[in-house]
Design an enzyme around this catalytic site. Sequence first.
Site, PDB file in Angstrom:
ATOM      1  N   ARG A 160       0.820  -1.213   0.000  1.00 37.11           N
ATOM      2  CA  ARG A 160       0.000   0.000   0.000  1.00 37.11           C
ATOM      3  C   ARG A 160       0.855   1.265   0.000  1.00 37.11           C
ATOM      4  O   ARG A 160       0.603   2.189  -0.774  1.00 37.11           O
ATOM      5  CB  ARG A 160      -0.973   0.013   1.177  1.00 37.11           C
ATOM      6  CG  ARG A 160      -2.068  -1.047   1.034  1.00 37.11           C
ATOM      7  CD  ARG A 160      -2.991  -1.066   2.222  1.00 37.11           C
ATOM      8  NE  ARG A 160      -2.218  -1.375   3.429  1.00 37.11           N
ATOM      9  CZ  ARG A 160      -2.516  -0.926   4.640  1.00 37.11           C
ATOM     10  NH1 ARG A 160      -3.567  -0.166   4.833  1.00 37.11           N
ATOM     11  NH2 ARG A 160      -1.780  -1.264   5.669  1.00 37.11           N
ATOM     12  N   ASN A 203      -5.995  -3.078   1.829  1.00 38.71           N
ATOM     13  CA  ASN A 203      -5.950  -4.524   2.056  1.00 38.71           C
ATOM     14  C   ASN A 203      -7.371  -5.038   2.180  1.00 38.71           C
ATOM     15  O   ASN A 203      -8.222  -4.389   2.779  1.00 38.71           O
ATOM     16  CB  ASN A 203      -5.196  -4.854   3.354  1.00 38.71           C
ATOM     17  CG  ASN A 203      -3.704  -4.668   3.227  1.00 38.71           C
ATOM     18  OD1 ASN A 203      -3.150  -4.639   2.138  1.00 38.71           O
ATOM     19  ND2 ASN A 203      -3.036  -4.546   4.361  1.00 38.71           N
TER      20      ASN A 203
END
Length: 88
Positions: A18, A36
């Site tokens: 990320r 996620n």
Amino acid sequence: MTRRRVIVRGHVQGVFFRASCAQEAARHDVAGWVSNRPDGTVEALFEGERDSVEAMVAWCRVGPPAAVVDGVDVTEERPQGEQGFEAR
């Protein structure tokens, strides 16, 4: 402008996917977000100039150095005017 939603499968959580994705998005001036998912995948939404969005999709096929990407599902969507990029 173009918009793509991607689902990235493999060893992609806990490897700075990320954070790295957010850095790449800033570098390519792409808006959207990355998150996620409970099933172990990573979902991202990219919106911006076509070449920049395609560069982000291509980056997702490799990910950061510690990631092992097994596959990427890509869906085209209608642009919504996203602003900024967020790692959720």
